[in-house]
Design a protein around this motif. Structure first.
Motif, PDB file in Angstrom:
ATOM      1  N   THR A  57       0.852  -1.190   0.000  1.00 41.49           N
ATOM      2  CA  THR A  57       0.000   0.000   0.000  1.00 41.49           C
ATOM      3  C   THR A  57       0.888   1.239   0.000  1.00 41.49           C
ATOM      4  OG1 THR A  57      -0.085  -0.018   2.418  1.00 41.49           O
ATOM      5  CG2 THR A  57      -1.842  -1.185   1.245  1.00 41.49           C
ATOM      6  N   GLN A  58       0.306   2.391  -0.186  1.00 42.71           N
ATOM      7  CA  GLN A  58       1.077   3.630  -0.200  1.00 42.71           C
ATOM      8  C   GLN A  58       1.727   3.876   1.164  1.00 42.71           C
ATOM      9  OE1 GLN A  58       1.947   6.073  -2.459  1.00 42.71           O
ATOM     10  NE2 GLN A  58       3.079   6.952  -0.743  1.00 42.71           N
ATOM     11  N   PRO A  59       3.064   3.974   1.224  1.00 43.26           N
ATOM     12  CA  PRO A  59       3.708   4.284   2.502  1.00 43.26           C
ATOM     13  C   PRO A  59       3.364   5.699   2.964  1.00 43.26           C
ATOM     14  CG  PRO A  59       5.311   4.248   0.714  1.00 43.26           C
ATOM     15  CD  PRO A  59       4.028   3.750   0.149  1.00 43.26           C
ATOM     16  N   LEU A  60       3.375   5.883   4.270  1.00 44.90           N
ATOM     17  CA  LEU A  60       3.028   7.168   4.872  1.00 44.90           C
ATOM     18  C   LEU A  60       4.269   7.837   5.465  1.00 44.90           C
ATOM     19  CD1 LEU A  60      -0.213   6.088   6.783  1.00 44.90           C
ATOM     20  CD2 LEU A  60      -0.030   7.087   4.473  1.00 44.90           C
ATOM     21  N   GLU A  61       4.204   9.147   5.573  1.00 46.10           N
ATOM     22  CA  GLU A  61       5.315   9.882   6.164  1.00 46.10           C
ATOM     23  C   GLU A  61       5.476   9.589   7.647  1.00 46.10           C
ATOM     24  OE1 GLU A  61       5.807  14.049   3.931  1.00 46.10           O
ATOM     25  OE2 GLU A  61       3.777  13.709   4.706  1.00 46.10           O
ATOM     26  N   THR A  62       4.420   9.132   8.280  1.00 44.17           N
ATOM     27  CA  THR A  62       4.465   8.827   9.714  1.00 44.17           C
ATOM     28  C   THR A  62       5.073   7.460  10.002  1.00 44.17           C
ATOM     29  OG1 THR A  62       2.185   8.046   9.515  1.00 44.17           O
ATOM     30  CG2 THR A  62       2.523  10.309  10.290  1.00 44.17           C
ATOM     31  N   GLU A  63       5.334   6.676   8.962  1.00 40.52           N
ATOM     32  CA  GLU A  63       5.904   5.349   9.134  1.00 40.52           C
ATOM     33  C   GLU A  63       7.411   5.380   8.872  1.00 40.52           C
ATOM     34  OE1 GLU A  63       2.126   2.774   7.385  1.00 40.52           O
ATOM     35  OE2 GLU A  63       3.784   3.317   6.063  1.00 40.52           O
ATOM     36  N   ILE A  64       8.108   4.394   9.413  1.00 37.60           N
ATOM     37  CA  ILE A  64       9.509   4.185   9.065  1.00 37.60           C
ATOM     38  C   ILE A  64       9.523   3.131   7.965  1.00 37.60           C
ATOM     39  CG2 ILE A  64      11.798   3.496   9.864  1.00 37.60           C
ATOM     40  CD1 ILE A  64      10.842   4.213  12.713  1.00 37.60           C
ATOM     41  N   SER A  65      10.070   3.494   6.824  1.00 39.67           N
ATOM     42  CA  SER A  65      10.007   2.600   5.666  1.00 39.67           C
ATOM     43  C   SER A  65      11.394   2.346   5.094  1.00 39.67           C
ATOM     44  CB  SER A  65       9.122   3.204   4.570  1.00 39.67           C
ATOM     45  OG  SER A  65       7.806   3.417   5.053  1.00 39.67           O
ATOM     46  N   LEU A  66      11.520   1.193   4.463  1.00 45.28           N
ATOM     47  CA  LEU A  66      12.722   0.806   3.755  1.00 45.28           C
ATOM     48  C   LEU A  66      12.311   0.390   2.351  1.00 45.28           C
ATOM     49  CD1 LEU A  66      15.661  -0.155   3.395  1.00 45.28           C
ATOM     50  CD2 LEU A  66      15.078  -2.197   4.698  1.00 45.28           C
ATOM     51  N   PHE A  67      12.881   1.055   1.349  1.00 41.28           N
ATOM     52  CA  PHE A  67      12.492   0.833  -0.044  1.00 41.28           C
ATOM     53  C   PHE A  67      13.634   0.168  -0.808  1.00 41.28           C
ATOM     54  CE2 PHE A  67      10.521   4.804   1.463  1.00 41.28           C
ATOM     55  CZ  PHE A  67       9.185   4.416   1.446  1.00 41.28           C
ATOM     56  N   ILE A  68      13.332  -0.934  -1.481  1.00 40.02           N
ATOM     57  CA  ILE A  68      14.333  -1.673  -2.256  1.00 40.02           C
ATOM     58  C   ILE A  68      13.843  -1.797  -3.693  1.00 40.02           C
ATOM     59  CG2 ILE A  68      15.582  -3.855  -2.497  1.00 40.02           C
ATOM     60  CD1 ILE A  68      15.009  -4.230   0.552  1.00 40.02           C
ATOM     61  N   ASN A  69      14.724  -1.477  -4.637  1.00 38.14           N
ATOM     62  CA  ASN A  69      14.408  -1.627  -6.052  1.00 38.14           C
ATOM     63  C   ASN A  69      15.358  -2.666  -6.646  1.00 38.14           C
ATOM     64  OD1 ASN A  69      13.935  -1.485  -8.774  1.00 38.14           O
ATOM     65  ND2 ASN A  69      13.998   0.750  -8.901  1.00 38.14           N
ATOM     66  N   PRO A  70      14.907  -3.922  -6.811  1.00 41.72           N
ATOM     67  CA  PRO A  70      15.816  -4.977  -7.278  1.00 41.72           C
ATOM     68  C   PRO A  70      16.236  -4.833  -8.726  1.00 41.72           C
ATOM     69  CG  PRO A  70      13.567  -5.797  -7.170  1.00 41.72           C
ATOM     70  CD  PRO A  70      13.542  -4.419  -6.581  1.00 41.72           C
ATOM     71  N   LYS A  71      15.588  -3.917  -9.481  1.00 43.12           N
ATOM     72  CA  LYS A  71      15.969  -3.710 -10.884  1.00 43.12           C
ATOM     73  C   LYS A  71      17.161  -2.770 -11.031  1.00 43.12           C
ATOM     74  CE  LYS A  71      11.445  -4.475 -12.858  1.00 43.12           C
ATOM     75  NZ  LYS A  71      10.413  -3.877 -13.716  1.00 43.12           N
ATOM     76  N   LYS A  72      17.454  -2.009  -9.986  1.00 45.00           N
ATOM     77  CA  LYS A  72      18.576  -1.082 -10.026  1.00 45.00           C
ATOM     78  C   LYS A  72      19.728  -1.705  -9.237  1.00 45.00           C
ATOM     79  CE  LYS A  72      16.251   1.974 -12.315  1.00 45.00           C
ATOM     80  NZ  LYS A  72      16.568   2.215 -13.741  1.00 45.00           N
ATOM     81  N   THR A  73      20.731  -2.194  -9.958  1.00 42.30           N
ATOM     82  CA  THR A  73      21.830  -2.898  -9.321  1.00 42.30           C
ATOM     83  C   THR A  73      23.137  -2.154  -9.530  1.00 42.30           C
ATOM     84  OG1 THR A  73      22.241  -4.274 -11.274  1.00 42.30           O
ATOM     85  CG2 THR A  73      20.674  -5.112  -9.650  1.00 42.30           C
ATOM     86  N   PHE A  74      24.063  -2.401  -8.612  1.00 42.83           N
ATOM     87  CA  PHE A  74      25.326  -1.686  -8.619  1.00 42.83           C
ATOM     88  C   PHE A  74      26.489  -2.680  -8.574  1.00 42.83           C
ATOM     89  CE2 PHE A  74      21.986   0.961  -6.825  1.00 42.83           C
ATOM     90  CZ  PHE A  74      22.033   2.038  -7.692  1.00 42.83           C
ATOM     91  N   GLN A  75      27.446  -2.484  -7.682  1.00 44.87           N
ATOM     92  CA  GLN A  75      28.687  -3.263  -7.722  1.00 44.87           C
ATOM     93  C   GLN A  75      28.471  -4.717  -7.312  1.00 44.87           C
ATOM     94  OE1 GLN A  75      27.862  -1.144  -5.246  1.00 44.87           O
ATOM     95  NE2 GLN A  75      28.841  -1.652  -3.318  1.00 44.87           N
ATOM     96  N   ASN A  76      29.356  -5.578  -7.850  1.00 43.98           N
ATOM     97  CA  ASN A  76      29.430  -6.966  -7.406  1.00 43.98           C
ATOM     98  C   ASN A  76      30.415  -7.071  -6.250  1.00 43.98           C
ATOM     99  OD1 ASN A  76      27.700  -7.835  -9.430  1.00 43.98           O
ATOM    100  ND2 ASN A  76      29.361  -8.345 -10.831  1.00 43.98           N
ATOM    101  N   ILE A  77      30.099  -7.906  -5.275  1.00 44.60           N
ATOM    102  CA  ILE A  77      30.936  -8.039  -4.091  1.00 44.60           C
ATOM    103  C   ILE A  77      32.061  -9.043  -4.337  1.00 44.60           C
ATOM    104  CG2 ILE A  77      30.968  -8.756  -1.669  1.00 44.60           C
ATOM    105  CD1 ILE A  77      29.685  -5.999  -2.275  1.00 44.60           C
TER     106      ILE A  77
END
Length: 481
Positions: A57-77
């Motif tokens: 659902t739509q996150p609210l400003e009153t909540e603590i949220s963590l957003f992950i976008n698995p399509k945007k990737t960066f370095q390999n470990i």
């Protein structure tokens, strides 16, 4: 008209393909395993529950949220690990056989322990040796007496056992603290000084001999740093290089010598010092094409706070932005000023968690702790520079003492495997810190850290799915899904 209809059809097909790809990762049926380490509890990398995703659902400003976008990737470990020094190896050799295996399992077994995959060791002595030594007799510029016999007593056997415990493969890299005394302007391995110009070729030859000697022992060397802390005049082994001096030694001597000796594939890491000056060092070396062609990337430490500054995490990203084709490696960090009454001092662990999250989020591909094992005095160290390690051994009892730092590092190294890709992720409130990865087996890992005095509820959002989780005060969690 036919051409118009043709291109319209192509656009429609492309749009359809993008829509399908956007939905091919389904998180709605994924279960999350939650591993937690928490202050004032017995939780140490403990499974503390599971969770299920639901439609977001739509996150609210009153909540603590963590957003992950698995399509945007960066370095390999590349890996996460620590250093086997002379100090670590000598303490290890004195432990009861059962405790030796416990220690190896704790670090290098991914099921019983935290699955280290990266290992640093020194080219001859450092401060964490019982004494200064080199592999040649003093004055032997031609290196005719070169021998690694010293390391065959303690260090090489431990590295081999660690490699075996890790499944037969560890990414091993090496670093010198100082050239032999006769090659230096101050005539000593200690207290700074510089490499004499007339010995630059001899010193480059020394690296090649060391790498070949270790590889003859069945220990492949992935790469090397040019000089540990090249701007620090220490009471222990140290050697000063300006940015221009390191650049010229790399392009005129070290790089060509390794190529000539059949070692051109070894990865050379520049700087190997604190974040404060890493931008300047990278600029000078990487903007010179002849030097840059030999350099894999930049290594850095976390000790810039000795000046009173805050950690300069943004400098890691500045180097990444300026030189995206070069890699970033954290090559050393430890808690200094050993005090046995602070074995379980929780901020020491939190320092590791905070640093690792920031460094990975700024593009770092490898992260290396300092000594993996020290004794009950924070040594041995031949100049009294006693420090903490994640695990200490009481040499009078044979007991292994696990500190919070061990568990905080483990929340990364146990779950984030080699070649994992970092994912785009962000938190909506500063009370949480987080980083996320996708392993090559398709599993996902999100590390979440809470440094506050309050238990927190937060929502994790990924690809149209969400779940709500709890994290205790002064805790770190690994979410595996």
């Amino acid at each position: 008209m036919k051409n118009y209809l043709y291109y319209l059809g192509v656009l429609f097909l492309c749009a359809s393909t993008l829509t399908v790809n956007a939905q091919d990762a389904d998180f709605s049926n994924k279960e999350i395993k939650i591993y937690t380490t928490s202050k004032d509890t017995d939780l140490r990398l403990s499974i503390t529950g599971t969770a299920q995703f639901k439609e977001a659902t739509q996150p609210l400003e009153t909540e603590i949220s963590l957003f992950i976008n698995p399509k945007k990737t960066f370095q390999n470990i590349l890996g996460i690990g620590g250093a086997i020094t002379d100090a670590s190896a000598e303490i290890f050799a004195g432990l009861p056989k059962e405790q030796q295996q416990h220690l190896l399992d704790a670090y290098y077994d991914s099921e019983k322990g935290i699955g280290y995959s990266l290992l640093r060791t020194t080219i001859h002595s450092s401060d964490f040796s019982k004494e200064s030594y080199t592999y040649v007799e003093e004055g032997d510029a031609d290196l005719n007496t070169f021998s690694i016999a010293h390391d065959q007593q303690y260090r090489i056997p431990m590295i081999k056992r660690a490699t075996q415990t890790a499944g037969g493969k560890l990414t091993l890299y090496v670093s010198p603290w100082s050239p032999p005394a006769f090659m230096k302007t101050n005539g000593s391995m200690l207290k700074g000084g510089k490499l004499k110009p007339e010995f630059r070729q001899n010193w480059a030859n020394y690296y090649a001999k060391f790498i070949k000697a270790y590889e003859a022992e069945g220990m492949p060397i992935w790469g090397l740093t040019i000089q540990n802390e090249p701007m620090a005049t220490q009471t222990w082994e140290s050697c000063i290089y300006s940015a221009e001096e390191e650049r010229d030694f790399l392009k005129d001597y070290l790089g060509p010598t390794l190529e000539k000796e059949g070692l051109g594939a070894k990865n050379i890491v520049v700087w190997d010092h604190n974040r404060d000056l890493m931008v300047n060092r990278s600029n000078v070396i990487f903007e010179d094409p002849e030097a840059s062609k030999y350099a894999w990337g930049t290594g850095f430490h976390w000790y810039e706070t000795w000046t009173g500054a805050e950690p300069l995490y943004e400098n890691v990203n500045r180097v990444h932005e300026a030189f995206p084709d070069k890699k970033l490696m954290f090559t050393e960090g430890c808690i200094e000023k050993f005090d046995a009454s602070r074995y379980q001092y929780w901020p020491n662990g939190e320092r590791y968690g905070e640093q690792m999250i920031h460094d990975f989020n700024n593009g770092t591909v490898a992260w290396t702790d300092w000594n993996i094992l020290l004794d009950q005095n924070g040594g041995p160290n031949h100049v009294g520079n006693f420090c903490f390690a994640p695990i200490h051994a009481d040499t009078t009892t044979g007991e292994l003492i696990y500190t919070p730092s061990y568990y905080y590092i483990g929340h990364f190294s146990k779950f984030i495997k080699q070649q994992a890709k970092r994912l785009s992720s962000a938190v909506s409130r500063s009370v949480l810190m987080s980083t996320s990865f996708e392993n090559i087996d398709g599993s996902y890992v999100t590390v979440v850290m809470n440094k506050t005095d309050e238990n927190l509820s937060y929502s994790l959002y990924i690809q149209g799915a969400e779940t709500t989780l709890e994290i205790p005060a002064h805790s770190i969690q690994s979410l595996v899904y």
